[in-house]
Design an enzyme around this catalytic site. Structure first.
Site, PDB file in Angstrom:
ATOM      1  N   SER A  85     -10.052  26.529  -9.834  1.00  0.00           N
ATOM      2  CA  SER A  85     -10.681  27.005 -11.083  1.00  0.00           C
ATOM      3  C   SER A  85      -9.940  28.219 -11.615  1.00  0.00           C
ATOM      4  CB  SER A  85     -12.136  27.382 -10.820  1.00  0.00           C
ATOM      5  OG  SER A  85     -12.807  26.319 -10.213  1.00  0.00           O
TER       6      SER A  85
HETATM    7  C1  SAM Z   1     -13.150  22.821  -9.616  1.00  0.00           C
HETATM    8  S1  SAM Z   1     -12.959  22.009  -8.109  1.00  0.00           S
HETATM    9  C2  SAM Z   1     -13.386  23.229  -6.902  1.00  0.00           C
HETATM   10  C3  SAM Z   1     -12.537  24.468  -6.863  1.00  0.00           C
HETATM   11  C4  SAM Z   1     -12.608  25.187  -5.531  1.00  0.00           C
HETATM   12  N1  SAM Z   1     -13.845  25.900  -5.357  1.00  0.00           N
HETATM   13  C5  SAM Z   1     -11.406  26.082  -5.306  1.00  0.00           C
HETATM   14  O1  SAM Z   1     -11.588  27.262  -5.012  1.00  0.00           O
HETATM   15  O2  SAM Z   1     -10.290  25.573  -5.385  1.00  0.00           O
HETATM   16  C6  SAM Z   1     -14.395  20.963  -8.015  1.00  0.00           C
HETATM   17  C7  SAM Z   1     -14.476  20.183  -6.728  1.00  0.00           C
HETATM   18  O3  SAM Z   1     -15.766  19.590  -6.643  1.00  0.00           O
HETATM   19  C8  SAM Z   1     -15.622  18.429  -5.851  1.00  0.00           C
HETATM   20  N2  SAM Z   1     -16.817  17.585  -6.009  1.00  0.00           N
HETATM   21  C9  SAM Z   1     -17.146  16.783  -7.041  1.00  0.00           C
HETATM   22  N3  SAM Z   1     -18.304  16.157  -6.789  1.00  0.00           N
HETATM   23  C10 SAM Z   1     -18.727  16.575  -5.573  1.00  0.00           C
HETATM   24  C11 SAM Z   1     -19.851  16.278  -4.759  1.00  0.00           C
HETATM   25  N4  SAM Z   1     -20.792  15.398  -5.139  1.00  0.00           N
HETATM   26  N5  SAM Z   1     -19.939  16.893  -3.557  1.00  0.00           N
HETATM   27  C12 SAM Z   1     -18.990  17.762  -3.137  1.00  0.00           C
HETATM   28  N6  SAM Z   1     -17.902  18.067  -3.866  1.00  0.00           N
HETATM   29  C13 SAM Z   1     -17.763  17.490  -5.064  1.00  0.00           C
HETATM   30  C14 SAM Z   1     -14.342  17.799  -6.369  1.00  0.00           C
HETATM   31  O4  SAM Z   1     -13.795  16.894  -5.448  1.00  0.00           O
HETATM   32  C15 SAM Z   1     -13.475  19.047  -6.607  1.00  0.00           C
HETATM   33  O5  SAM Z   1     -12.629  19.282  -5.525  1.00  0.00           O
END
Ligand code: SAM
Length: 396
Positions: free
Chosen positions: A103
């Site tokens: 992000s």
């Molecule tokens: C914006 S990214 C996260 C950024 C992360 N916090 C970082 O510091 O790099 C959003 C993440 O949410 C995950 N995601 C989407 N749906 C999800 C779910 N139902 N449960 C867990 N993770 C999920 C995606 O795979 C993705 O890796």
């Protein structure tokens, strides 16, 4: 590591913290500065990342082929896409959709500050991604107090190995974060880094009383804001927004319907009427208007159609219910000073009538902006409210 690599990443982190401070309008708190200095962002990026080019199309950037561009992207205050299309790269890049990213740093630090953690607190992060946020949290709270979960096995593995390579060992789980992670509950803080249309009650249930749940909230009408809920003694959670955030939607809440072609069938015989409500005033307005409207409209979504190839129609606004059973089309004929638009509606609901009612409600309530809205989550669902949780209505 060589001295020059060391100074490059120090300079990168210093520049990043400056950009974040500019965004926040204050210096990043010293605890988080220390965490950022201990976890240089480029160390969390995979060798292949995706950057937005002109016209917003994602293009791959490979560390081996373009190391300078790759490194520079790590230290800009922008999100860096690390996976597209759930890991199944499409042949045509026009179809590329981000499915995991690091992000934007300004949002990462804004969220960390909103979390308001103290030493000893236990945190669950939904959306491990690159592991960058989990590293910052682990630095501050200790590995033992941090759990992060990602639904995608390859992404969870990336987070795990990045964290390990940088000396951190929080719990990294792989699974559907909408269920929380019971094994390490209860948590003082639950933070989602993917957005939700419905806050899963599991996050409230797995939090301590007085704990905070922080999640980007959106619905089909608006990209929404960062929702900060406090968990009450009665097991419900309530709170308000820091407006205007844009995150990828949680995978388990994705819905396929966002194209009028999916809902408008040849055999439909819509009714015709006219409206004086300017479609741009509700579907392309400032967040001050659209935020509240989105909360009233619940499951409605919209799409603009320029040049729809219909006689006398320059631009058409489609509005439809998320279940695809009802739709409306509002037509602008292209002439300056138009004050009346043609409306077509089909289905058991009247989507445009609902939009008009929401707009009347907005006017009658002195045009509420985002800071007057809030949300309450209970075991039975979620309620939006205006000014006070007592003044609420149920959301889908
Ligand atoms: C914006 S990214 C996260 C950024 C992360 N916090 C970082 O510091 O790099 C959003 C993440 O949410 C995950 N995601 C989407 N749906 C999800 C779910 N139902 N449960 C867990 N993770 C999920 C995606 O795979 C993705 O890796």
């Amino acid at each position: 590591m060589t001295d020059s690599q060391n100074s490059l990443e120090q300079a990168g982190t210093a520049g990043l913290l400056q950009a974040v401070s500019r965004y926040l309008g204050r210096t990043v708190a010293s605890e988080w500065r220390g965490a950022a200095e201990a976890a240089p962002r480029h160390r969390f990026l995979p060798d292949r990342i995706w950057l937005s080019g002109e016209d917003d199309e994602l293009t791959p950037c490979d560390r081996r082929h373009d190391p300078d561009r790759w490194f520079a992207a790590a230290y800009e205050d922008v999100p860096v896409v690390t996976q597209i299309n759930d890991g199944n790269e499409p042949e045509d890049l026009a179809d590329a959709l981000p499915s995991s990213s690091a992000s934007a740093p300004s949002i990462v630090f804004l969220m960390l500050e909103l979390l308001d953690v103290e030493p000893g607190m236990r945190v669950l992060e939904i959306g491990a991604g690159t592991g960058f946020s989990a590293a910052l949290l682990s630095h501050r709270l200790g590995d033992i107090n941090v759990t992060t979960i990602d639904i995608d096995p390859a992404v969870a593995e990336l987070a795990r190995s990045n964290l390990k390579a940088n000396g951190y060992a929080p719990t990294v789980a792989c699974g559907d974060g909408s269920l929380g992670w019971r094994e390490e509950a209860p948590y003082d803080r639950v933070v989602a880094t993917c957005s939700v249309e419905r806050v899963p009650y599991a996050w409230v249930e797995q939090s301590r009383r007085g704990g905070i749940v922080l999640a980007p909230w959106q619905n089909p009408w608006i990209s929404g804001g960062l929702l900060r809920l406090t968990v009450g003694e009665d097991g419900t959670a309530t709170g308000r927004y820091t407006p205007d955030s844009s995150f990828m939607l949680m995978r388990t809440q994705r819905s396929g319907l966002r194209l009028f072609r999916d809902v408008v069938m040849e055999e439909h015989v819509p009714t015709e009427s006219t409206t004086t409500l300017d479609p741009w005033a509700v579907a392309d307005s400032a967040i001050e208007t659209q935020f509240a409207l989105g909360h009233r409209l619940g499951d409605l979504w919209y799409a603009w159609h320029h040049d729809p190839d219909v006689d006398g129609v320059a631009i058409r606004l489609w509005v439809a219910t998320s279940d695809g059973t009802s739709w409306a089309a509002v037509d602008w004929d292209g002439s300056d000073g138009t004050q009346r638009y043609t409306v077509w509606q089909h289905g058991p609901r009247r989507p445009w009538d609902e939009v008009e009612a929401a707009h009347r409600w907005w006017l009658a309530n002195d045009r509420p902006g985002p800071t007057r809205l809030g949300l309450t989550v209970t075991p039975d669902g979620q309620w939006a409210w205006l000014d006070d949780p007592a003044n609420s209505w149920r959301l889908p």
